[in-house]
Motif scaffolding. Structure first.
Motif, PDB file in Angstrom:
ATOM      1  N   CYS A 137       0.832  -1.195   0.000  1.00 49.63           N
ATOM      2  CA  CYS A 137       0.000   0.000   0.000  1.00 49.63           C
ATOM      3  C   CYS A 137       0.871   1.251   0.000  1.00 49.63           C
ATOM      4  O   CYS A 137       1.283   1.745   1.057  1.00 49.63           O
ATOM      5  N   VAL A 138       1.152   1.746  -1.187  1.00 46.95           N
ATOM      6  CA  VAL A 138       1.894   2.989  -1.371  1.00 46.95           C
ATOM      7  C   VAL A 138       1.218   3.789  -2.474  1.00 46.95           C
ATOM      8  O   VAL A 138       0.456   3.245  -3.274  1.00 46.95           O
ATOM      9  N   ALA A 139       1.515   5.064  -2.521  1.00 40.32           N
ATOM     10  CA  ALA A 139       0.933   5.939  -3.530  1.00 40.32           C
ATOM     11  C   ALA A 139       1.586   5.726  -4.888  1.00 40.32           C
ATOM     12  O   ALA A 139       2.738   5.288  -4.981  1.00 40.32           O
ATOM     13  N   GLY A 140       0.840   6.029  -5.932  1.00 39.52           N
ATOM     14  CA  GLY A 140       1.375   6.020  -7.285  1.00 39.52           C
ATOM     15  C   GLY A 140       1.288   4.673  -7.988  1.00 39.52           C
ATOM     16  O   GLY A 140       0.996   3.641  -7.377  1.00 39.52           O
ATOM     17  N   GLU A 141       1.568   4.724  -9.279  1.00 43.59           N
ATOM     18  CA  GLU A 141       1.495   3.521 -10.109  1.00 43.59           C
ATOM     19  C   GLU A 141       2.548   2.488  -9.752  1.00 43.59           C
ATOM     20  O   GLU A 141       2.389   1.309 -10.064  1.00 43.59           O
ATOM     21  N   SER A 142       3.613   2.900  -9.091  1.00 43.65           N
ATOM     22  CA  SER A 142       4.665   1.943  -8.732  1.00 43.65           C
ATOM     23  C   SER A 142       4.145   0.865  -7.784  1.00 43.65           C
ATOM     24  O   SER A 142       4.758  -0.194  -7.659  1.00 43.65           O
ATOM     25  N   ALA A 143       3.012   1.098  -7.151  1.00 40.03           N
ATOM     26  CA  ALA A 143       2.418   0.101  -6.255  1.00 40.03           C
ATOM     27  C   ALA A 143       1.953  -1.124  -7.012  1.00 40.03           C
ATOM     28  O   ALA A 143       1.900  -2.217  -6.456  1.00 40.03           O
ATOM     29  N   TYR A 144       1.634  -0.964  -8.290  1.00 38.90           N
ATOM     30  CA  TYR A 144       1.075  -2.078  -9.046  1.00 38.90           C
ATOM     31  C   TYR A 144       1.665  -2.250 -10.444  1.00 38.90           C
ATOM     32  O   TYR A 144       1.091  -2.915 -11.290  1.00 38.90           O
ATOM     33  N   THR A 145       2.804  -1.640 -10.686  1.00 34.92           N
ATOM     34  CA  THR A 145       3.490  -1.834 -11.960  1.00 34.92           C
ATOM     35  C   THR A 145       4.938  -2.223 -11.727  1.00 34.92           C
ATOM     36  O   THR A 145       5.473  -2.038 -10.647  1.00 34.92           O
ATOM     37  N   CYS A 146       5.543  -2.745 -12.755  1.00 33.56           N
ATOM     38  CA  CYS A 146       6.938  -3.179 -12.680  1.00 33.56           C
ATOM     39  C   CYS A 146       7.675  -2.671 -13.908  1.00 33.56           C
ATOM     40  O   CYS A 146       7.192  -2.819 -15.028  1.00 33.56           O
ATOM     41  N   ASP A 147       8.804  -2.051 -13.692  1.00 36.20           N
ATOM     42  CA  ASP A 147       9.640  -1.609 -14.810  1.00 36.20           C
ATOM     43  C   ASP A 147      10.645  -2.693 -15.134  1.00 36.20           C
ATOM     44  O   ASP A 147      11.233  -3.297 -14.246  1.00 36.20           O
TER      45      ASP A 147
END
Length: 75
Positions: A63-73
Protein backbone atom coordinates in the motif's frame (compact mmCIF):
# COMPACT_ATOMS: atom_id res chain seq x y z
CA UNK A 1 -12.66 -22.31 -9.57
CA UNK A 2 -9.59 -20.06 -9.78
CA UNK A 3 -9.43 -17.04 -7.53
CA UNK A 4 -9.76 -13.72 -9.39
CA UNK A 5 -6.77 -11.59 -8.33
CA UNK A 6 -7.56 -9.05 -11.06
CA UNK A 7 -10.67 -7.93 -9.16
CA UNK A 8 -8.60 -7.36 -6.01
CA UNK A 9 -6.11 -5.27 -7.97
CA UNK A 10 -8.90 -3.21 -9.51
CA UNK A 11 -10.35 -2.66 -6.02
CA UNK A 12 -6.95 -1.43 -4.81
CA UNK A 13 -6.53 0.92 -7.76
CA UNK A 14 -10.05 2.33 -7.36
CA UNK A 15 -9.50 3.00 -3.65
CA UNK A 16 -5.74 3.60 -3.56
CA UNK A 17 -5.79 7.17 -2.27
CA UNK A 18 -8.07 6.33 0.65
CA UNK A 19 -6.17 3.11 1.44
CA UNK A 20 -2.80 4.88 1.46
CA UNK A 21 -4.14 7.44 3.94
CA UNK A 22 -5.12 4.58 6.25
CA UNK A 23 -2.44 1.92 5.59
CA UNK A 24 0.58 3.71 4.07
CA UNK A 25 3.52 1.33 3.67
CA UNK A 26 1.67 -1.74 4.92
CA UNK A 27 1.15 -5.05 3.13
CA UNK A 28 -2.59 -5.47 2.60
CA UNK A 29 -4.36 -8.80 2.48
CA UNK A 30 -7.26 -8.36 0.06
CA UNK A 31 -9.97 -10.96 -0.38
CA UNK A 32 -12.93 -10.53 -2.69
CA UNK A 33 -12.36 -6.78 -3.12
CA UNK A 34 -12.02 -6.07 0.59
CA UNK A 35 -9.01 -5.31 2.81
CA UNK A 36 -9.19 -7.88 5.56
CA UNK A 37 -5.96 -7.00 7.39
CA UNK A 38 -2.69 -5.06 7.08
CA UNK A 39 0.82 -6.15 8.06
CA UNK A 40 4.32 -4.73 8.30
CA UNK A 41 5.87 -7.57 6.29
CA UNK A 42 4.80 -9.54 3.25
CA UNK A 43 5.71 -12.74 5.12
CA UNK A 44 3.22 -11.99 7.88
CA UNK A 45 0.58 -11.09 5.29
CA UNK A 46 1.23 -14.32 3.39
CA UNK A 47 1.06 -16.47 6.53
CA UNK A 48 -2.24 -14.87 7.55
CA UNK A 49 -3.72 -15.22 4.06
CA UNK A 50 -2.75 -18.89 3.77
CA UNK A 51 -4.14 -19.75 7.20
CA UNK A 52 -7.34 -17.79 6.65
CA UNK A 53 -8.17 -18.40 2.96
CA UNK A 54 -5.74 -21.03 1.66
CA UNK A 55 -2.84 -20.46 -0.71
CA UNK A 56 -3.86 -18.68 -3.90
CA UNK A 57 -7.22 -17.49 -2.57
CA UNK A 58 -6.26 -13.93 -1.59
CA UNK A 59 -4.09 -11.08 -2.79
CA UNK A 60 -1.28 -9.17 -1.10
CA UNK A 61 -0.80 -5.56 -2.12
CA UNK A 62 1.88 -3.15 -0.94
CA UNK A 63 0.00 0.00 0.00
CA UNK A 64 1.89 2.99 -1.37
CA UNK A 65 0.93 5.94 -3.53
CA UNK A 66 1.37 6.02 -7.28
CA UNK A 67 1.49 3.52 -10.11
CA UNK A 68 4.67 1.94 -8.73
CA UNK A 69 2.42 0.10 -6.25
CA UNK A 70 1.07 -2.08 -9.05
CA UNK A 71 3.49 -1.83 -11.96
CA UNK A 72 6.94 -3.18 -12.68
CA UNK A 73 9.64 -1.61 -14.81
CA UNK A 74 11.81 -3.91 -16.87
CA UNK A 75 15.36 -2.72 -17.45
Amino acid sequence: MDYNHDEDLEYFKENQDELVKKFDGKQLVIHEREVVDAFDTVGDAFDFGCKTYGAGNFSIQRCVAGESAYTCDVF
